[in-house]
Design an enzyme around this catalytic site. Sequence first.
Site, PDB file in Angstrom:
ATOM      1  N   LYS A  33      -5.802  -7.713  52.775  1.00  0.00           N
ATOM      2  CA  LYS A  33      -6.398  -8.454  51.662  1.00  0.00           C
ATOM      3  C   LYS A  33      -7.847  -8.736  52.030  1.00  0.00           C
ATOM      4  O   LYS A  33      -8.206  -8.804  53.209  1.00  0.00           O
ATOM      5  CB  LYS A  33      -5.651  -9.787  51.471  1.00  0.00           C
ATOM      6  CG  LYS A  33      -5.754 -10.339  50.084  1.00  0.00           C
ATOM      7  CD  LYS A  33      -4.728  -9.728  49.149  1.00  0.00           C
ATOM      8  CE  LYS A  33      -4.885 -10.248  47.739  1.00  0.00           C
ATOM      9  NZ  LYS A  33      -3.894  -9.688  46.819  1.00  0.00           N
ATOM     10  N   GLY A  72       1.278 -18.891  32.184  1.00  0.00           N
ATOM     11  CA  GLY A  72       0.171 -17.952  32.391  1.00  0.00           C
ATOM     12  C   GLY A  72       0.221 -16.797  31.426  1.00  0.00           C
ATOM     13  O   GLY A  72       1.182 -16.021  31.391  1.00  0.00           O
ATOM     14  N   GLY A 121      -2.248 -14.456  31.246  1.00  0.00           N
ATOM     15  CA  GLY A 121      -3.327 -13.571  31.692  1.00  0.00           C
ATOM     16  C   GLY A 121      -2.884 -12.121  31.614  1.00  0.00           C
ATOM     17  O   GLY A 121      -2.020 -11.750  30.800  1.00  0.00           O
ATOM     18  N   VAL A 153      -1.034 -10.158  33.523  1.00  0.00           N
ATOM     19  CA  VAL A 153       0.395  -9.887  33.729  1.00  0.00           C
ATOM     20  C   VAL A 153       1.231 -10.565  32.651  1.00  0.00           C
ATOM     21  O   VAL A 153       2.107  -9.940  32.034  1.00  0.00           O
ATOM     22  CB  VAL A 153       0.836 -10.374  35.141  1.00  0.00           C
ATOM     23  CG1 VAL A 153       2.341 -10.277  35.297  1.00  0.00           C
ATOM     24  CG2 VAL A 153       0.138  -9.571  36.217  1.00  0.00           C
TER      25      VAL A 153
HETATM   26  P1  NAD Z   1      -5.000 -13.604  35.404  1.00  0.00           P
HETATM   27  O1  NAD Z   1      -6.106 -14.338  36.072  1.00  0.00           O
HETATM   28  O2  NAD Z   1      -5.309 -12.490  34.469  1.00  0.00           O
HETATM   29  O3  NAD Z   1      -4.072 -14.635  34.596  1.00  0.00           O
HETATM   30  C1  NAD Z   1      -3.676 -15.861  35.106  1.00  0.00           C
HETATM   31  C2  NAD Z   1      -3.524 -16.787  33.909  1.00  0.00           C
HETATM   32  O4  NAD Z   1      -2.972 -18.033  34.376  1.00  0.00           O
HETATM   33  C3  NAD Z   1      -4.855 -17.120  33.229  1.00  0.00           C
HETATM   34  O5  NAD Z   1      -4.754 -16.926  31.836  1.00  0.00           O
HETATM   35  C4  NAD Z   1      -5.076 -18.582  33.592  1.00  0.00           C
HETATM   36  O6  NAD Z   1      -5.806 -19.303  32.606  1.00  0.00           O
HETATM   37  C5  NAD Z   1      -3.643 -19.068  33.700  1.00  0.00           C
HETATM   38  N1  NAD Z   1      -3.506 -20.336  34.422  1.00  0.00           N
HETATM   39  C6  NAD Z   1      -4.188 -20.771  35.508  1.00  0.00           C
HETATM   40  N2  NAD Z   1      -3.779 -22.002  35.830  1.00  0.00           N
HETATM   41  C7  NAD Z   1      -2.816 -22.339  34.935  1.00  0.00           C
HETATM   42  C8  NAD Z   1      -2.009 -23.490  34.756  1.00  0.00           C
HETATM   43  N3  NAD Z   1      -2.125 -24.566  35.537  1.00  0.00           N
HETATM   44  N4  NAD Z   1      -1.105 -23.497  33.744  1.00  0.00           N
HETATM   45  C9  NAD Z   1      -0.983 -22.443  32.921  1.00  0.00           C
HETATM   46  N5  NAD Z   1      -1.745 -21.318  33.040  1.00  0.00           N
HETATM   47  C10 NAD Z   1      -2.640 -21.284  34.042  1.00  0.00           C
HETATM   48  O7  NAD Z   1      -4.056 -13.102  36.586  1.00  0.00           O
HETATM   49  P2  NAD Z   1      -2.932 -11.970  36.505  1.00  0.00           P
HETATM   50  O8  NAD Z   1      -3.506 -10.688  36.952  1.00  0.00           O
HETATM   51  O9  NAD Z   1      -2.225 -12.083  35.211  1.00  0.00           O
HETATM   52  O10 NAD Z   1      -1.963 -12.470  37.679  1.00  0.00           O
HETATM   53  C11 NAD Z   1      -1.083 -13.572  37.482  1.00  0.00           C
HETATM   54  C12 NAD Z   1      -0.414 -13.902  38.807  1.00  0.00           C
HETATM   55  O11 NAD Z   1       0.312 -12.754  39.254  1.00  0.00           O
HETATM   56  C13 NAD Z   1      -1.361 -14.276  39.933  1.00  0.00           C
HETATM   57  O12 NAD Z   1      -0.739 -15.227  40.766  1.00  0.00           O
HETATM   58  C14 NAD Z   1      -1.537 -12.965  40.693  1.00  0.00           C
HETATM   59  O13 NAD Z   1      -1.878 -13.186  42.041  1.00  0.00           O
HETATM   60  C15 NAD Z   1      -0.147 -12.403  40.564  1.00  0.00           C
HETATM   61  N6  NAD Z   1      -0.096 -10.942  40.680  1.00  0.00           N
HETATM   62  C16 NAD Z   1      -0.803 -10.167  39.832  1.00  0.00           C
HETATM   63  C17 NAD Z   1      -0.725  -8.778  39.938  1.00  0.00           C
HETATM   64  C18 NAD Z   1      -1.474  -7.866  38.995  1.00  0.00           C
HETATM   65  O14 NAD Z   1      -1.160  -6.664  38.953  1.00  0.00           O
HETATM   66  N7  NAD Z   1      -2.425  -8.374  38.227  1.00  0.00           N
HETATM   67  C19 NAD Z   1       0.092  -8.193  40.937  1.00  0.00           C
HETATM   68  C20 NAD Z   1       0.832  -9.026  41.764  1.00  0.00           C
HETATM   69  C21 NAD Z   1       0.723 -10.407  41.642  1.00  0.00           C
END
Ligand code: NAD
Length: 358
Positions: A80, A180, A182, A184
């Site tokens: 990482k 969330g 976002g 995912v």
């Molecule tokens: P992202 O940043 O696109 O989305 C995260 C979302 O969570 C955002 O919309 C944010 O506003 C929201 N959020 C933050 N704090 C919050 C809260 N207190 N209450 C409600 N919503 C809140 O990230 P992502 O790519 O969708 O990833 C989501 C999670 O999955 C992260 O923990 C990331 O590490 C993990 N992850 C992602 C991937 C990937 O392929 N993107 C792979 C493995 C793990």
Amino acid sequence: MCVFSSPSFDHHELVTFAEHQDSGLRAIIAVHNSNLGPGVGGCRMFPYASDVDALEDVLRLSRGMTYKSALAGLPMGGGKAVIIGDHRKHKTPALLEAMGDFIDAQGGKYVTAEDSGTSVADMKVIGQRTSYVSGVDERQSFGGDPSPFTAQGIFYGIKAALQHKVASDELRGVRVALQGAGAVGRYLAKQLLAEGALVFVADINEENLNQVVAMGAQQIGVDEVLSYDADVLAPCAMGAILNDDTIPHLKAKVIAGGANNQLAESRHGDDLRELGILYAPDFVINAGGIIEIHHQRAGSAEKSSDHVARIGTTLSEIFEASEQQGKSTLAVAEQLAEDKFRSPALLYGAAYSVSNNA
Ligand code: NAD
């Protein structure tokens, strides 16, 4: 700041720091274990409150990548990178180029990809300075973005968890509380809604929230999502949300979502088991993205979908073993991963065997 006495230090093979004064880059790369291959994992950009916070994060996340890749059956180790700074203010082409040079200097021991605060476009800039970068292949669907594959794996994981818990993986009418909306969360909601699930979504970002509501999900408050009266809780926002304060209030009997490091501490996995809550270990269920990244690099994209689907099978085996052994799903999953990456027979043999073909 001392690496060896850090609570998150777990005999990491490599921890290296960079400062580039001209561009303002301050970054750390960590490789936890490379017995199975080079340390692969995203490059996160975040305005950490302190250098210690940044170090803790990179140590914890790189360790998680070792477990994730091992259990997904990938020839990769865990790595990482973190860049200290606000991606909205401090991210410049010069900073990303300097990061590319820093990654390149590791000679392939670490391979990067996008993560929170970095994008596919940023990986292309980094890719001008190093070929040790993934997630930039525009020939792939979604332009190299791993999130849809992560969501796909979570979808299979939710079905496997339901099958184990209620002997049916039918999603019609199943209530899913989604934290969330976002990258995912959005793709996951789309699939769940398409299968007839009822999705209750909470997000602090109104724009993201509205997109998922527009698909047919119902908005709920950020303070109520974790204790919402749902069948499944899908945490897809941030880590450490399953802790001493939240666990007593959980109503969902299945927890299956994509956020990394959902348990504040390992012992919380035991607490969930004692409460009869089936927890899909995060590093197993959210491996879809890294599986896709592997197949992008290996030139075997056609194998990606089937491989992601096997996340469901792996989880079913973990759920079974957890019951048989009387251990938490986390303990079972960690043991399985350790059996793979700590195997003395693999020591040195597979290291660095993934060719640099980005
Ligand atoms: P992202 O940043 O696109 O989305 C995260 C979302 O969570 C955002 O919309 C944010 O506003 C929201 N959020 C933050 N704090 C919050 C809260 N207190 N209450 C409600 N919503 C809140 O990230 P992502 O790519 O969708 O990833 C989501 C999670 O999955 C992260 O923990 C990331 O590490 C993990 N992850 C992602 C991937 C990937 O392929 N993107 C792979 C493995 C793990």
